[in-house]
Design an enzyme around this catalytic site. Structure first.
Site, short mmCIF file in Angstrom:
data_model
loop_
_atom_site.label_atom_id
_atom_site.label_comp_id
_atom_site.label_asym_id
_atom_site.label_seq_id
_atom_site.Cartn_x
_atom_site.Cartn_y
_atom_site.Cartn_z
N CYS A 383 0.38 -0.95 0.15
CA CYS A 383 0.28 0.20 -0.03
C CYS A 383 1.12 1.35 -0.37
O CYS A 383 1.44 1.48 -1.36
CB CYS A 383 -1.13 0.32 1.38
SG CYS A 383 -2.62 0.78 0.48
N HIS A 510 -3.37 -5.30 0.34
CA HIS A 510 -2.96 -5.30 1.42
C HIS A 510 -3.43 -6.58 1.40
O HIS A 510 -4.36 -8.10 2.37
CB HIS A 510 -3.85 -5.05 2.66
CG HIS A 510 -3.43 -3.62 3.24
ND1 HIS A 510 -2.64 -3.26 4.31
CD2 HIS A 510 -4.35 -2.33 2.65
CE1 HIS A 510 -2.93 -1.64 3.75
NE2 HIS A 510 -3.70 -1.39 3.00
N GLU A 512 -1.68 -9.08 3.09
CA GLU A 512 -2.03 -9.84 4.50
C GLU A 512 -2.86 -9.65 5.17
O GLU A 512 -3.27 -10.93 6.19
CB GLU A 512 -0.96 -8.82 5.45
CG GLU A 512 -1.44 -7.41 5.68
CD GLU A 512 -1.60 -6.16 4.87
OE1 GLU A 512 -1.69 -6.61 4.14
OE2 GLU A 512 -2.00 -5.35 5.39
N1 GLN Z 1 -2.21 6.54 3.05
C1 GLN Z 1 -2.32 5.91 1.41
C2 GLN Z 1 -3.01 6.20 1.15
O1 GLN Z 1 -4.31 7.06 1.35
C3 GLN Z 1 -1.64 4.19 1.98
C4 GLN Z 1 -2.87 4.17 2.72
C5 GLN Z 1 -2.28 2.93 3.45
O2 GLN Z 1 -0.94 2.60 3.36
N2 GLN Z 1 -3.61 1.63 3.42
O3 GLN Z 1 -3.59 5.37 -0.01
#
Ligand code: GLN
Length: 537
Positions: A383, A510, A512
């Site tokens: 992410c 994600h 995970e």
């Molecule tokens: N801050 C980034 C976004 O909003 C990544 C978010 C995250 O790592 N879950 O896109």
């Protein structure tokens, strides 16, 4: 009302005794005996969901397939049971009050005074029964957050009291407490347990089973004493001794016959001989690694390991799959600087840059991506970690100086990561990110991600507002960072890779959240596999 049985897990004496792991372990045993089981967590705080909570306060926010931002215990439930959960599996006091107040505003209470009993407790009971009423589950285990005696938990305990009354023998209460060891006298003490059971009794709830957390074996005499003082049968006093891995807890509970006691008390038959063979073979692999791999986890919440719970567990699953001990090097992104980054990162076999929000620690994360790219060290950007890799590549390879995400620098000349169209204009922060599972097509057959997944269509869970800005796509491809995963509906770039690099993968989602004991996530497995080969060279 169907024949669904309801088991409640409450906690006494202190917090952090592991109610979530106990609930998940019991569920695992009952599932392995052929029962359909699900687990629910009731959280006594006023936030509508944990999505707005700082990870320092409450650990990771776990995201379900349907896009609910939930308590990290739901991650344990999925990892143990290998089954997905949903919004219905996590309810907070904030959500309960929100529904009741919305109903009141609509006039649904017909002029009645709206009160904790019966209106709040009715709403709590409705939420508990929702899972049972679907007809999908034989048993619903509901974990009540907090510690008995807290003001916040009272409406939940009261709801349990009412349900015990309404549903009789279909309800069972398990109370988890602590039996501390006094080193000075060499004794295990049961008084805190007695007090905590008294508190439950004051609220009208007699626990049926007591699970005692302990550092030392609890002998028969102590068990008899607890049974006598707390009005439970001797067989219903169960010890939960410290273990080296949470994945041992189901086996410990099996030794204590917790599953059999539960089935007996709920008048349910012992349908099947327990089958834990897949679980046991995972444990065998986990406990007999043939090598160690050093993985750097770069993030800004590293002081609290729970902030990255699902990543840590996914690494454990992937390590077991590769018969390899994964040693996590916790690296605070703010500690990684221009003059020390090679020193900090050079002993690592693989680097993960973790998810996150806001600009704190960004420069350290960018240095970590740069180091991994330049040294051919496997890189797994999750992410924000993917966004970091894109920013680093733009600045240092494409020479787009000051390239950034508009999250960090709203006026950057090269917004390589930008707010998604549908996020523009959103001012309400709760529950408004791009959340939950979306389809992603893998476009390059010879990519590392394709080799890992071995399929072209995947579904993964998201939690973000920003995205790869596709106006820069051609420049990136020409420079050597290519999009290899695309959302088929929106064309959003979900995965980037550097084909020339050994293993450099940035993913917008994600993975995970989807790794379980029985299904370790293919990307984590492949990342560890490639990190090991690196070590052997
Ligand atoms: N801050 C980034 C976004 O909003 C990544 C978010 C995250 O790592 N879950 O896109």
């Amino acid at each position: 009302m169907s024949e669904t049985r309801y088991i409640f897990v409450t906690g006494g004496v202190t917090s952090s005794l592991g109610k979530g792991i106990l609930a998940a372990s019991l569920a695992k045993l009952l599932q392995s005996r052929g029962y359909k089981v699900t687990i629910q967590k009731l959280d006594p705080y006023i936030n509508v969901d944990p999505g707005t909570l700082n990870p320092y306060e409450h650990g990771e926010c776990y995201v379900t397939e349907d896009g609910a931002e939930t308590d990290l215990d739901l991650g344990h439930y999925e990892r143990f049971l290998n089954e997905t959960t949903s919004q219905a599996n996590n309810v907070t006091t904030g959500r309960i009050y929100q529904s009741v107040i919305n109903k009141e505003r609509k006039g649904d209470y017909l002029g009645k005074t709206v009160q904790i009993i019966p209106h709040i407790t009715d709403e709590i009971k409705r939420r508990i029964k929702i899972l049972g009423s679907k007809g999908k589950y034989d048993i619903v285990i509901t974990e009540i957050g907090g510690t008995v005696g807290d003001i916040e938990s009272l409406p939940y305990i009261e709801s349990v009291r009412q349900l015990k009354w309404e549903l009789g023998s279909k309800v069972l209460v398990i109370h988890l407490t602590l039996v501390p060891y006094l080193a000075a006298t060499g004794e295990l003490k049961t008084k805190p347990t007695q007090h905590s059971v008294k508190q439950l009794l004051e609220a009208g709830v007699q626990p049926d089973i007591l699970v005692l957390r302990t550092e030392y074996d609890i002998d028969l005499n102590i068990r008899k004493k607890v049974a006598l003082f707390c009005n439970v049968a001797l067989e219903a006093v169960v010890q939960s001794i410290n273990v080296s891995t949470i994945y041992d807890v189901p086996l410990k509970m099996l030794e204590e016959k917790l599953d059999l006691t539960v089935l007996k008390k709920l008048a349910l038959p012992i349908k099947e001989k327990i089958n834990l063979s897949a679980w046991n073979s995972f444990l065998t692999r986990l406990k007999s690694p043939t090598q160690t791999v050093e993985i750097g986890l770069v993030g800004k919440y590293v002081e609290l390991h729970d902030a990255y719970k699902s990543i840590v567990e996914a690494l454990i699953h992937a390590g077991a799959e590769n018969r390899c001990n994964v040693n996590i090097n916790w690296i605070h992104s703010e500690s990684v600087k221009n003059d020390n980054y090679t020193k900090i990162l050079s002993n690592l076999n693989g680097i993960i840059v973790a998810p996150g929000f806001g600009h704190r620690g960004m420069s350290g994360k960018i240095l970590a991506a740069k180091y991994a790219r330049e040294s051919n060290t496997p890189y797994f950007g999750i992410c924000l970690g993917m966004q970091v890799a894109v920013i680093e590549f733009a600045r240092n390879v494409l020479k787009l100086e000051e390239a950034d995400s508009t999250e960090m620098t709203p006026k950057t000349p090269y917004p390589v990561i930008d707010l998604m169209e549908q996020q523009k204009g959103i001012t309400n922060y709760g529950g408004t990110m791009r959340l939950g599972a979306y389809e992603c097509r893998i476009v390059e057959n010879d990519s590392n991600v394709f080799r890992a997944y071995n399929k072209l269509t995947i579904h993964e869970r998201h939690r973000h507002r920003y995205e790869f800005n596709d106006t820069f796509i051609e420049k990136f491809i020409a420079g050597g960072m290519v999009p290899v995963g695309i959302n088929p509906e929106t064309d959003l770039v979900e995965i980037v890779e550097i084909p020339k690099h050994k293993w450099f993968v940035g993913i917008q989602f994600h993975p995970e959240y989807r790794s379980t004991v029985l299904n370790p996530h293919p990307l984590f497995v492949d990342f560890i596999k490639n990190s090991i080969v690196e070590e052997e060279k």
